[in-house]
Design an enzyme around this catalytic site. Sequence first.
Site, short mmCIF file in Angstrom:
data_model
loop_
_atom_site.label_atom_id
_atom_site.label_comp_id
_atom_site.label_asym_id
_atom_site.label_seq_id
_atom_site.Cartn_x
_atom_site.Cartn_y
_atom_site.Cartn_z
N CYS A 100 0.81 -1.22 0.00
CA CYS A 100 0.00 0.00 0.00
C CYS A 100 0.84 1.27 0.00
O CYS A 100 0.30 2.35 -0.15
CB CYS A 100 -0.91 0.01 1.23
SG CYS A 100 0.05 -0.01 2.73
N CYS A 158 -1.13 -5.16 7.36
CA CYS A 158 -0.82 -3.86 7.96
C CYS A 158 -0.06 -4.04 9.26
O CYS A 158 0.78 -3.22 9.62
CB CYS A 158 -2.09 -3.07 8.24
SG CYS A 158 -3.23 -3.05 6.86
FE1 FES Z 1 -1.25 0.29 4.36
FE2 FES Z 1 -2.68 -0.87 6.14
S1 FES Z 1 -3.31 -0.33 4.16
S2 FES Z 1 -0.60 -0.40 6.26
#
Ligand code: FES
Length: 124
Positions: free
Chosen positions: A33, A103
């Site tokens: 992400c 995450c």
């Molecule tokens: Fe990036 Fe959770 S979506 S750390």
Amino acid sequence: MYTEKVIDHFSNPRNVGEIEEASGVGEVGNVKCGDIMRVYLKIDENDVITDAKFKTFGCGAAIATSSMVTELVIGKTVEEAFKITNKAVAEALDGLPPLKMHCSNLAADAMHEALKDYMSKKGS
Ligand code: FES
């Protein structure tokens, strides 16, 4: 979807900020992400972590896990803190939704990087 503990640590994160002249600093990014987490540790001469702070540019789960990891390490020795896993951090929050487990990888990893930074500074 999120446990009460996750919501609590996201809404009211503990130990946000930086430590000036930290004993160790660790930074990791999440390739999935692009989020980034930085952990600062203050460690005394007996290898006990006396303070921990974090800065996280990431999602709610990343913020909650960073907050929890700082809470978990304060008062622990370097050796004990190395044993804290991503799974342990997620468990301390009573679990994370499966989609958000990646995450939680940031939190313990950043903390471990900060410990390694401390060890290398100490050794030099
Ligand atoms: Fe990036 Fe959770 S979506 S750390």
